[in-house]
Design a protein around this motif. Sequence first.
Motif, PDB file in Angstrom:
ATOM      1  N   VAL A  15       0.847  -1.187   0.000  1.00 45.63           N
ATOM      2  CA  VAL A  15       0.000   0.000   0.000  1.00 45.63           C
ATOM      3  C   VAL A  15       0.884   1.238   0.000  1.00 45.63           C
ATOM      4  O   VAL A  15       1.757   1.387   0.865  1.00 45.63           O
ATOM      5  CB  VAL A  15      -0.950   0.020   1.218  1.00 45.63           C
ATOM      6  N   VAL A  16       0.668   2.115  -0.986  1.00 45.02           N
ATOM      7  CA  VAL A  16       1.360   3.397  -1.059  1.00 45.02           C
ATOM      8  C   VAL A  16       0.319   4.485  -0.784  1.00 45.02           C
ATOM      9  O   VAL A  16      -0.637   4.636  -1.543  1.00 45.02           O
ATOM     10  CB  VAL A  16       2.004   3.619  -2.444  1.00 45.02           C
ATOM     11  N   ALA A  17       0.504   5.199   0.321  1.00 45.54           N
ATOM     12  CA  ALA A  17      -0.503   6.170   0.762  1.00 45.54           C
ATOM     13  C   ALA A  17       0.093   7.573   0.793  1.00 45.54           C
ATOM     14  O   ALA A  17       1.088   7.817   1.478  1.00 45.54           O
ATOM     15  CB  ALA A  17      -1.032   5.790   2.143  1.00 45.54           C
ATOM     16  N   THR A  18      -0.507   8.472   0.036  1.00 47.19           N
ATOM     17  CA  THR A  18      -0.153   9.896   0.082  1.00 47.19           C
ATOM     18  C   THR A  18      -1.457  10.667   0.241  1.00 47.19           C
ATOM     19  O   THR A  18      -2.095  11.012  -0.744  1.00 47.19           O
ATOM     20  CB  THR A  18       0.584  10.334  -1.195  1.00 47.19           C
ATOM     21  N   PRO A  19      -1.886  10.938   1.479  1.00 52.20           N
ATOM     22  CA  PRO A  19      -3.181  11.588   1.714  1.00 52.20           C
ATOM     23  C   PRO A  19      -3.251  12.995   1.143  1.00 52.20           C
ATOM     24  O   PRO A  19      -2.268  13.533   0.616  1.00 52.20           O
ATOM     25  CB  PRO A  19      -3.289  11.593   3.249  1.00 52.20           C
ATOM     26  N   ALA A  20      -4.411  13.605   1.292  1.00 54.07           N
ATOM     27  CA  ALA A  20      -4.665  14.906   0.667  1.00 54.07           C
ATOM     28  C   ALA A  20      -3.823  16.022   1.255  1.00 54.07           C
ATOM     29  O   ALA A  20      -3.631  17.051   0.600  1.00 54.07           O
ATOM     30  CB  ALA A  20      -6.160  15.254   0.800  1.00 54.07           C
ATOM     31  N   ASP A  21      -3.317  15.866   2.486  1.00 52.86           N
ATOM     32  CA  ASP A  21      -2.561  16.946   3.103  1.00 52.86           C
ATOM     33  C   ASP A  21      -1.075  16.909   2.749  1.00 52.86           C
ATOM     34  O   ASP A  21      -0.314  17.738   3.237  1.00 52.86           O
ATOM     35  CB  ASP A  21      -2.727  16.907   4.630  1.00 52.86           C
ATOM     36  N   THR A  22      -0.654  15.974   1.907  1.00 51.48           N
ATOM     37  CA  THR A  22       0.737  15.934   1.471  1.00 51.48           C
ATOM     38  C   THR A  22       0.938  16.874   0.287  1.00 51.48           C
ATOM     39  O   THR A  22      -0.013  17.174  -0.444  1.00 51.48           O
ATOM     40  CB  THR A  22       1.144  14.502   1.076  1.00 51.48           C
ATOM     41  N   PRO A  23       2.161  17.364   0.058  1.00 50.88           N
ATOM     42  CA  PRO A  23       2.405  18.261  -1.072  1.00 50.88           C
ATOM     43  C   PRO A  23       2.039  17.591  -2.395  1.00 50.88           C
ATOM     44  O   PRO A  23       2.107  16.360  -2.534  1.00 50.88           O
ATOM     45  CB  PRO A  23       3.910  18.542  -0.986  1.00 50.88           C
ATOM     46  N   PRO A  24       1.669  18.384  -3.401  1.00 52.76           N
ATOM     47  CA  PRO A  24       1.237  17.797  -4.682  1.00 52.76           C
ATOM     48  C   PRO A  24       2.312  16.950  -5.341  1.00 52.76           C
ATOM     49  O   PRO A  24       2.006  15.939  -5.973  1.00 52.76           O
ATOM     50  CB  PRO A  24       0.869  19.021  -5.535  1.00 52.76           C
ATOM     51  N   LEU A  25       3.582  17.328  -5.213  1.00 47.15           N
ATOM     52  CA  LEU A  25       4.642  16.542  -5.836  1.00 47.15           C
ATOM     53  C   LEU A  25       4.736  15.152  -5.206  1.00 47.15           C
ATOM     54  O   LEU A  25       4.952  14.160  -5.900  1.00 47.15           O
ATOM     55  CB  LEU A  25       5.980  17.265  -5.712  1.00 47.15           C
TER      56      LEU A  25
ATOM     57  N   LEU B 174      -4.399  -1.184  -7.971  1.00 45.35           N
ATOM     58  CA  LEU B 174      -5.601  -0.411  -7.645  1.00 45.35           C
ATOM     59  C   LEU B 174      -5.163   1.011  -7.320  1.00 45.35           C
ATOM     60  O   LEU B 174      -4.460   1.239  -6.330  1.00 45.35           O
ATOM     61  CB  LEU B 174      -6.335  -1.026  -6.449  1.00 45.35           C
ATOM     62  N   MET B 175      -5.574   1.969  -8.149  1.00 48.80           N
ATOM     63  CA  MET B 175      -5.168   3.365  -7.978  1.00 48.80           C
ATOM     64  C   MET B 175      -6.395   4.209  -7.636  1.00 48.80           C
ATOM     65  O   MET B 175      -7.318   4.337  -8.433  1.00 48.80           O
ATOM     66  CB  MET B 175      -4.527   3.890  -9.264  1.00 48.80           C
ATOM     67  N   ASP B 176      -6.379   4.768  -6.438  1.00 49.04           N
ATOM     68  CA  ASP B 176      -7.503   5.583  -5.971  1.00 49.04           C
ATOM     69  C   ASP B 176      -6.959   6.930  -5.473  1.00 49.04           C
ATOM     70  O   ASP B 176      -6.468   7.033  -4.345  1.00 49.04           O
ATOM     71  CB  ASP B 176      -8.233   4.834  -4.848  1.00 49.04           C
ATOM     72  N   SER B 177      -6.943   7.988  -6.293  1.00 50.80           N
ATOM     73  CA  SER B 177      -7.656   8.015  -7.557  1.00 50.80           C
ATOM     74  C   SER B 177      -6.816   8.720  -8.618  1.00 50.80           C
ATOM     75  O   SER B 177      -5.914   9.491  -8.300  1.00 50.80           O
ATOM     76  CB  SER B 177      -8.977   8.761  -7.399  1.00 50.80           C
ATOM     77  N   LEU B 178      -7.164   8.456  -9.877  1.00 45.27           N
ATOM     78  CA  LEU B 178      -6.497   9.093 -11.002  1.00 45.27           C
ATOM     79  C   LEU B 178      -6.803  10.589 -11.050  1.00 45.27           C
ATOM     80  O   LEU B 178      -5.987  11.395 -11.498  1.00 45.27           O
ATOM     81  CB  LEU B 178      -6.938   8.418 -12.301  1.00 45.27           C
ATOM     82  N   THR B 179      -7.971  10.974 -10.565  1.00 42.78           N
ATOM     83  CA  THR B 179      -8.356  12.386 -10.556  1.00 42.78           C
ATOM     84  C   THR B 179      -7.474  13.187  -9.613  1.00 42.78           C
ATOM     85  O   THR B 179      -7.047  14.306  -9.934  1.00 42.78           O
ATOM     86  CB  THR B 179      -9.821  12.527 -10.157  1.00 42.78           C
ATOM     87  N   ARG B 180      -7.186  12.639  -8.412  1.00 40.66           N
ATOM     88  CA  ARG B 180      -6.316  13.341  -7.465  1.00 40.66           C
ATOM     89  C   ARG B 180      -4.899  13.494  -8.035  1.00 40.66           C
ATOM     90  O   ARG B 180      -4.220  14.485  -7.779  1.00 40.66           O
ATOM     91  CB  ARG B 180      -6.259  12.586  -6.146  1.00 40.66           C
ATOM     92  N   TYR B 181      -4.460  12.508  -8.788  1.00 43.16           N
ATOM     93  CA  TYR B 181      -3.163  12.609  -9.463  1.00 43.16           C
ATOM     94  C   TYR B 181      -3.178  13.768 -10.456  1.00 43.16           C
ATOM     95  O   TYR B 181      -2.237  14.571 -10.520  1.00 43.16           O
ATOM     96  CB  TYR B 181      -2.862  11.288 -10.170  1.00 43.16           C
ATOM     97  N   ALA B 182      -4.255  13.872 -11.240  1.00 39.59           N
ATOM     98  CA  ALA B 182      -4.367  14.968 -12.203  1.00 39.59           C
ATOM     99  C   ALA B 182      -4.457  16.316 -11.499  1.00 39.59           C
ATOM    100  O   ALA B 182      -3.883  17.312 -11.966  1.00 39.59           O
ATOM    101  CB  ALA B 182      -5.592  14.742 -13.092  1.00 39.59           C
ATOM    102  N   GLN B 183      -5.153  16.374 -10.376  1.00 32.36           N
ATOM    103  CA  GLN B 183      -5.268  17.634  -9.641  1.00 32.36           C
ATOM    104  C   GLN B 183      -3.921  18.066  -9.057  1.00 32.36           C
ATOM    105  O   GLN B 183      -3.625  19.259  -8.988  1.00 32.36           O
ATOM    106  CB  GLN B 183      -6.315  17.490  -8.540  1.00 32.36           C
ATOM    107  N   ALA B 184      -3.111  17.098  -8.640  1.00 35.32           N
ATOM    108  CA  ALA B 184      -1.779  17.433  -8.141  1.00 35.32           C
ATOM    109  C   ALA B 184      -0.926  18.037  -9.249  1.00 35.32           C
ATOM    110  O   ALA B 184      -0.217  19.037  -9.035  1.00 35.32           O
ATOM    111  CB  ALA B 184      -1.108  16.183  -7.566  1.00 35.32           C
ATOM    112  N   GLN B 185      -0.991  17.469 -10.451  1.00 33.85           N
ATOM    113  CA  GLN B 185      -0.248  18.030 -11.583  1.00 33.85           C
ATOM    114  C   GLN B 185      -0.803  19.401 -11.961  1.00 33.85           C
ATOM    115  O   GLN B 185      -0.041  20.287 -12.371  1.00 33.85           O
ATOM    116  CB  GLN B 185      -0.302  17.083 -12.778  1.00 33.85           C
ATOM    117  N   ARG B 186      -2.121  19.583 -11.816  1.00 37.44           N
ATOM    118  CA  ARG B 186      -2.699  20.902 -12.096  1.00 37.44           C
ATOM    119  C   ARG B 186      -2.146  21.948 -11.131  1.00 37.44           C
ATOM    120  O   ARG B 186      -1.813  23.064 -11.531  1.00 37.44           O
ATOM    121  CB  ARG B 186      -4.224  20.848 -11.992  1.00 37.44           C
ATOM    122  N   GLU B 187      -2.042  21.601  -9.835  1.00 35.70           N
ATOM    123  CA  GLU B 187      -1.484  22.538  -8.860  1.00 35.70           C
ATOM    124  C   GLU B 187      -0.066  22.931  -9.248  1.00 35.70           C
ATOM    125  O   GLU B 187       0.301  24.118  -9.181  1.00 35.70           O
ATOM    126  CB  GLU B 187      -1.487  21.902  -7.468  1.00 35.70           C
TER     127      GLU B 187
END
Length: 459
Positions: free
Chosen positions: A226-236, A262-275
């Motif tokens: 399990v690789v966990a990077t919650p929402a409060d971690t930096p976008p990079l 299992l990747m949850d979620s691809l949208t959060r990955y895209a939002q990190a790149q957007r930031e």
Amino acid sequence: MPEAARAGIWSEQLDRMRGRIEPAPRLVVEGRLTRMVGLTLEAAGCTAAIGDRCRVLGPSGTRVDAEVVGFAGDKLFLMPTDAPRGLAPNARVVPLGAAGDVPVSWSLLGRVIDGAGKPLDGGGPIHADNHMPLQGRTNNPLAREPISEPLDVGVRAINALLTVGRGQRIGLVACSGVGKSVLLGMMARYTTADVIVVGLIGERGREVKEFIEQILGPQGLRRAVVVATPADTPPLLRMHGAALATTIAEYFRDQGKHVLLLMDSLTRYAQAQREIGLTIGEPPATRGYPPSVFARLPQLVERAGMGLHGIGSITGFYTVLMDVDEQNDPIADAAKAILDGHIVLSRAIADSGRYPAIDVESSISRTMPQTTTTAHRDLARQFRQHYSTYEQNRDLFNVGAYQAGSDPALDLAVRLYPQLVRFLRQDMTEGVGLQDSLRQLQTLLGAGTAGQERAGRPS
């Protein structure tokens, strides 16, 4: 002593003296921190390439690691992987070189790590002797075997109607709160895979422990990473988490294993790149997403799939979040275009109490024709036809305009509909194999056809 022998002795002594001389340390030209806006650090006076690591040293001894994400003239744009606290103007910026490789090994099984590969589960350090590039390697698509073998995911509706092929990349498209995490947990427990790699990218911190303990469970965690990077971690770090999960999956695939990613979620990955893109000045293109987002998505997704020359496979499930059920969400549209199919979860179905809330009409598996028999596809087509006939005429039932006997196809759909709904409903603690799913589908449609024939006979 002959001249040749004397020359040989001097040559050996010279080689020994060279071995004693320590190589001079590499000259590192340091820079200084000139500007910080949001999460972007701006440095001047040093040179580094895109993707290189730098360490920013604050006046009070603070150390913040960062990565080069852009440049303009003699200025470097850095994105920190830690919280940038304690930094001040003119802080030292020390280039550290490329951050290309990450450690991987079998000791990762059963562990929970962050986007930098550090343990989060308190299980001690992870010893890994092998290294692989974080951003993967470019593979020749012609060196990959075609997808031809079905994968049993333990979910009846998917096995029977949206059969997944081993090595397929498929999206779970849904808004929040319709059971996508529970569906991922079901597949993690019941899928016939050697290794499971879970990437929890940008989700709530509470959901990380909940997914591991309640949804994945101890049995599922034993064969999982399990690789966990919650929402409060930096976008990079969130982007690194998705790349690291894929790298770990690639390592096990190269060992000849069948991996479920299992990747949850691809949208959060895209939002990190957007930031990151917007912060360094990239212009927004589609609904606030810069062009780099749509370039990054296929680079991540294409790393999954069949291994080279038939060695191992990565079957990837990527969740895609939609804003208030909008089907024209740009990330959802991009994901549908680059993935090998998508499973749509409907809020209306979830509100009716049916789980998993799979919208069969809006979902598709593009590899199903290559992984199933003709008889299986015919049964799935009949199921879809009956289900769609009922749903398209639902308004007739609501206003009381339905007249039995006016349309034989509709009459059959009405008679079968309760059984169709029961077939699609499945408890999260129940696993249904591929063969059992197909057998139940045959029984359901066979009984419905027999009933139709009896209804059409004269008395």
